[in-house]
Design a protein around this motif. Structure first.
Motif, PDB file in Angstrom:
ATOM      1  N   GLN A  88       0.849  -1.193   0.000  1.00 18.14           N
ATOM      2  CA  GLN A  88       0.000   0.000   0.000  1.00 18.14           C
ATOM      3  C   GLN A  88       0.890   1.251   0.000  1.00 18.14           C
ATOM      4  N   LYS A  89       0.654   2.126  -1.003  1.00 19.12           N
ATOM      5  CA  LYS A  89       1.457   3.345  -1.087  1.00 19.12           C
ATOM      6  C   LYS A  89       0.959   4.346  -0.049  1.00 19.12           C
ATOM      7  N   ILE A  90       1.836   4.742   0.848  1.00 12.19           N
ATOM      8  CA  ILE A  90       1.434   5.676   1.909  1.00 12.19           C
ATOM      9  C   ILE A  90       1.945   7.084   1.589  1.00 12.19           C
ATOM     10  N   LEU A  91       3.208   7.193   1.253  1.00 13.12           N
ATOM     11  CA  LEU A  91       3.766   8.499   0.887  1.00 13.12           C
ATOM     12  C   LEU A  91       4.102   8.487  -0.604  1.00 13.12           C
ATOM     13  N   LYS A  92       3.685   9.563  -1.289  1.00 16.74           N
ATOM     14  CA  LYS A  92       3.895   9.608  -2.742  1.00 16.74           C
ATOM     15  C   LYS A  92       4.647  10.881  -3.098  1.00 16.74           C
ATOM     16  N   ASP A  93       5.870  10.710  -3.476  1.00 18.35           N
ATOM     17  CA  ASP A  93       6.679  11.822  -3.988  1.00 18.35           C
ATOM     18  C   ASP A  93       6.727  13.010  -3.018  1.00 18.35           C
ATOM     19  N   LEU A  94       7.011  12.695  -1.780  1.00 10.76           N
ATOM     20  CA  LEU A  94       7.054  13.741  -0.744  1.00 10.76           C
ATOM     21  C   LEU A  94       8.422  14.417  -0.745  1.00 10.76           C
ATOM     22  N   THR A  95       8.409  15.735  -0.868  1.00  8.27           N
ATOM     23  CA  THR A  95       9.643  16.509  -0.753  1.00  8.27           C
ATOM     24  C   THR A  95       9.427  17.592   0.296  1.00  8.27           C
ATOM     25  N   GLN A  96      10.252  17.595   1.310  1.00 11.61           N
ATOM     26  CA  GLN A  96      10.086  18.597   2.364  1.00 11.61           C
ATOM     27  C   GLN A  96      11.381  18.738   3.158  1.00 11.61           C
ATOM     28  N   ASP A  97      11.727  19.981   3.420  1.00 12.02           N
ATOM     29  CA  ASP A  97      12.859  20.236   4.320  1.00 12.02           C
ATOM     30  C   ASP A  97      12.292  20.481   5.716  1.00 12.02           C
ATOM     31  N   PHE A  98      12.642  19.631   6.652  1.00 16.64           N
ATOM     32  CA  PHE A  98      12.125  19.740   8.017  1.00 16.64           C
ATOM     33  C   PHE A  98      13.098  20.480   8.942  1.00 16.64           C
ATOM     34  N   SER A  99      14.164  20.993   8.383  1.00 18.28           N
ATOM     35  CA  SER A  99      15.213  21.575   9.221  1.00 18.28           C
ATOM     36  C   SER A  99      14.729  22.818   9.960  1.00 18.28           C
ATOM     37  N   LYS A 140       8.357  25.805  13.558  1.00 11.25           N
ATOM     38  CA  LYS A 140       7.748  25.714  12.230  1.00 11.25           C
ATOM     39  C   LYS A 140       6.806  24.508  12.227  1.00 11.25           C
ATOM     40  N   GLY A 141       5.808  24.547  11.376  1.00 10.55           N
ATOM     41  CA  GLY A 141       4.877  23.433  11.336  1.00 10.55           C
ATOM     42  C   GLY A 141       4.413  23.122   9.943  1.00 10.55           C
ATOM     43  N   ALA A 142       3.812  21.958   9.789  1.00 12.44           N
ATOM     44  CA  ALA A 142       3.250  21.572   8.500  1.00 12.44           C
ATOM     45  C   ALA A 142       2.065  20.651   8.735  1.00 12.44           C
ATOM     46  N   VAL A 143       1.160  20.657   7.788  1.00 14.66           N
ATOM     47  CA  VAL A 143       0.022  19.738   7.849  1.00 14.66           C
ATOM     48  C   VAL A 143       0.220  18.671   6.786  1.00 14.66           C
ATOM     49  N   MET A 144       0.133  17.446   7.217  1.00 17.97           N
ATOM     50  CA  MET A 144       0.225  16.348   6.258  1.00 17.97           C
ATOM     51  C   MET A 144      -1.180  15.784   6.050  1.00 17.97           C
ATOM     52  N   TYR A 145      -1.509  15.515   4.805  1.00 11.10           N
ATOM     53  CA  TYR A 145      -2.851  15.015   4.493  1.00 11.10           C
ATOM     54  C   TYR A 145      -2.729  14.057   3.323  1.00 11.10           C
ATOM     55  N   ARG A 146      -3.196  12.845   3.537  1.00 12.76           N
ATOM     56  CA  ARG A 146      -3.132  11.793   2.504  1.00 12.76           C
ATOM     57  C   ARG A 146      -1.736  11.668   1.893  1.00 12.76           C
ATOM     58  N   GLY A 147      -0.748  11.667   2.723  1.00 13.20           N
ATOM     59  CA  GLY A 147       0.615  11.419   2.266  1.00 13.20           C
ATOM     60  C   GLY A 147       1.325  12.587   1.647  1.00 13.20           C
ATOM     61  N   GLU A 148       0.699  13.769   1.712  1.00 13.17           N
ATOM     62  CA  GLU A 148       1.340  14.957   1.130  1.00 13.17           C
ATOM     63  C   GLU A 148       1.401  16.065   2.164  1.00 13.17           C
TER      64      GLU A 148
END
Lengths: 243, 343
Positions: free
Chosen positions: A14-25, A205-213
């Motif tokens: 099952q594909k959970i993450l698809k082409d995720l690019t993110q700098d979490f630094s 800093k924050g981010a929202v992840m939704y359906r693997g993106e």
């Protein structure tokens, strides 16, 4: 310091993450906060980054610019990446003090970590089988104590450290995590649902992840406010325009 | 395999007195007739006299040449005894007949080690042991084996526990041995209790068959058989049986085995037989590899795969000996401390 590029993660086909690019630094001592509904891929991101065998990965996981894909879990820890479990397994017959003995040794542990033991009120569970019959707070405090012993950590991944614990534990754990990052000059990435722990940590800093993106990146307190008002899906579709 | 001196230091010597050693098929030289604790050579005429007067029936013994001991803990007395079986000649078949009697209200702790000298190959140890536990008496029988790589060991144990008596067996096989087949038969009277616990490490090409049969004959009798094995590439068989006959009797069997090597085989055959609707018999088993989830958890704490597996295996062993007497636990923990298990 920590980023992923074109990351694809599959778990049991099952594909959970698809082409995720993110700098979490984020700067040392500070936290990147990851929000998202259940099943959106936050824990998958952490566990794939650590190299757990169930997670099949394509793309790049970069720690200080160095690709760590393919390394064994313990090698990633030695590179400076560590993971605090949300729900760790139980280890029957293995006591925390066994781990201490086999890793840094009892003498060094008590010299260097007796204060941590006191802060985390850990004496109660040092001689019990790891995670067997632990309360929610004990699980989190045991996890924190064990990762605090690891040397040269650059990035701490905290998987819902505020789930299943009472308010006293929340304050204790949040403050300990903050002190740990400052002392180790490391950064943290934290997954939280309620956001209750944000008042005790330096959320940068924050981010929202939704359906693997990743849908939205911004100030974590503003993101939390937006999520509470409008829900995750709205937060993603706005792509940060309202923040 | 360790030498005798190491064995005595590390495995067997608990400082108990008396400490009796049976070498090959030579008779037991050290006898003692204390008011509370009697230790005699099995061939001493006093033994036969006692058995006849007490009407205690032994298992058949057709051997002409054998050694063995008779140990009797007197009524309402407390005793500690250490015993050691030793073989020192290549190819020797050691034949042993033992009798242990714990009279009414008595309490005996027995610690037994077994060893063959380093140079000895292909030795066989056969033992017939009859154990009689009187009313409200208790025997704790602790065994730690250290036979040689080519040794074969065939004990036949019969245990009879009278009303309210207790039999506890703690049986550890960690050093390499060619074969052990041990299936004691335990009969329990009213309110009697038996708990047998075994922990084995099975080396490649070893065959360890540790089982047992508990017959819950008496009312409210209780029997438990706990088998734990770490299999590094040999064969492990646990054929266990509990028969619920007495009213209100209870029995439980469990078998847990970790398989560390593709050559390892484990066979667990639990049999529960009930001929009384007012009995309660249960069994459970786990046979499998070390959990990958547990190994990966320890890897996140900085341990490499092999060290993580070793920690979990030692934890499994520690769990298996958790309810054994402190002295046995300490000995086993010191063995585990030194052991590099080689997997």
């Amino acid at each position: 310091m920590f980023q992923v590029k074109n990351l694809h993660v599959t778990v049991e086909k099952q594909k959970i993450l698809k082409d995720l690019t993110q700098d979490f630094s984020v700067p040392a001592g500070k936290f990147f906060v990851l929000f998202g509904p259940n099943g959106c891929g936050k824990s998958t991101l952490f566990r794939a980054s650590m190299g757990f065998s169930k997670y099949k990965v394509k793309g790049e996981i970069l720690l200080d610019g160095k690709k760590i894909n393919g390394l064994d879990i313990d090698k990633r820890v030695k590179e400076g990446l560590v993971y605090m479990y949300q729900t760790p397994p139980i280890l029957k017959g293995v006591k925390f003090e066994n781990i201490v003995k086999e890793s840094i040794g009892k003498e060094k542990f008590w010299q260097e970590h007796s204060k941590d033991v006191d802060i985390l009120d850990a004496r109660k569970f040092l001689q019990r089988d790891i995670n067997v019959g632990f309360s929610g707070g004990e699980v989190k405090r045991s996890e924190l104590l064990s990762i605090s012993m690891l040397p040269d950590i650059k990035v701490f991944l905290f998987d819902e450290p505020d789930s299943g614990i009472d308010l006293d534990n929340l304050k204790n754990i949040g403050e300990y995590m903050t002190a740990l990052l400052k002392k180790r000059k490391a950064m943290g990435i934290i997954v939280t649902h309620s956001g209750d722990i944000l008042k005790y940590i330096d959320a940068y800093k924050g981010a929202v992840m939704y359906r693997g993106e990743i849908g939205c990146v911004g100030d974590p307190l503003e993101l939390l406010d937006c999520i509470k008002k409008k829900g995750y899906s709205e937060c993603v579709s706005c792509k940060g325009k309202q923040i | 395999m360790m030498n005798l001196e190491d064995f005595l230091d590390n495995y067997s010597n608990l400082g108990f007195n008396p400490y009796i050693v049976l070498n090959d098929n030579e008779p037991l030289l050290m006898e003692s007739e204390d008011d509370s604790l009697e230790v005699l050579s099995i061939e001493n005429p006093l033994v036969k006299e006692y058995l006849e007067s007490s009407k205690l029936k032994l298992q058949d013994n057709e051997w002409k040449e054998y050694t063995g001991y008779f140990i009797k803990c007197a009524k309402n007395s407390f005793g500690n005894v250490q015993t050691c079986f030793l073989t020192s000649q290549k190819g020797l078949e050691q034949r042993v007949q033992n009798v242990i009697v714990v009279e009414e209200g008595g309490h005996l702790d027995l610690f037994t080690g077994c060893l063959s000298s380093g140079h000895v190959k292909e030795n066989v140890h056969r033992a017939i042991t009859d154990i009689f536990i009187g009313k409200n008496a208790k025997l704790t029988f602790n065994m730690i084996h250290s036979w040689g790589k080519t040794s074969k060991v065939y004990p036949k144990v019969g245990v009879h526990v009278q009303k309210g008596g207790t039999y506890i067996s703690n049986y550890i096989v960690w050093e390499e041995v060619k074969e052990i087949i041990s299936n004691p038969v335990i009969e329990l009277s009213d309110g009697a209790r038996a708990i047998t616990q075994s922990l084995s490490y099975i080396h490649p090409n070893s065959n360890i068959d540790l089982g047992g049969d508990i017959k819950l004959l008496g009312k409210a009798s209780v029997g438990e058989i706990h088998s734990s094995a770490v299999n590094g590439g040999g064969s492990f068989v646990a054929t266990t049986s509990i028969e619920g006959i007495g009213d209100g009797s209870k029995g439980h069997i469990d078998c847990n085995a970790l398989l560390l090597d593709d050559r390892a085989t484990v066979t667990a055959i639990p049999k529960l037989y009930s001929k009384n609707s007012n009995t309660q018999l249960t069994h459970e088993a786990f046979l499998g590899r070390v959990s990958n989830e547990e190994i990966e958890y320890l890897q996140t704490k900085g341990f490499n795969y092999d060290d993580a597996e070793e920690i979990i295996v030692k934890g499994f062993a520690n769990k298996a000996i958790e309810s054994m007497p402190e002295r046995v636990r300490e000995k086993m923990e010191s063995i585990l401390e030194k052991a590099k298990l080689g997997f």
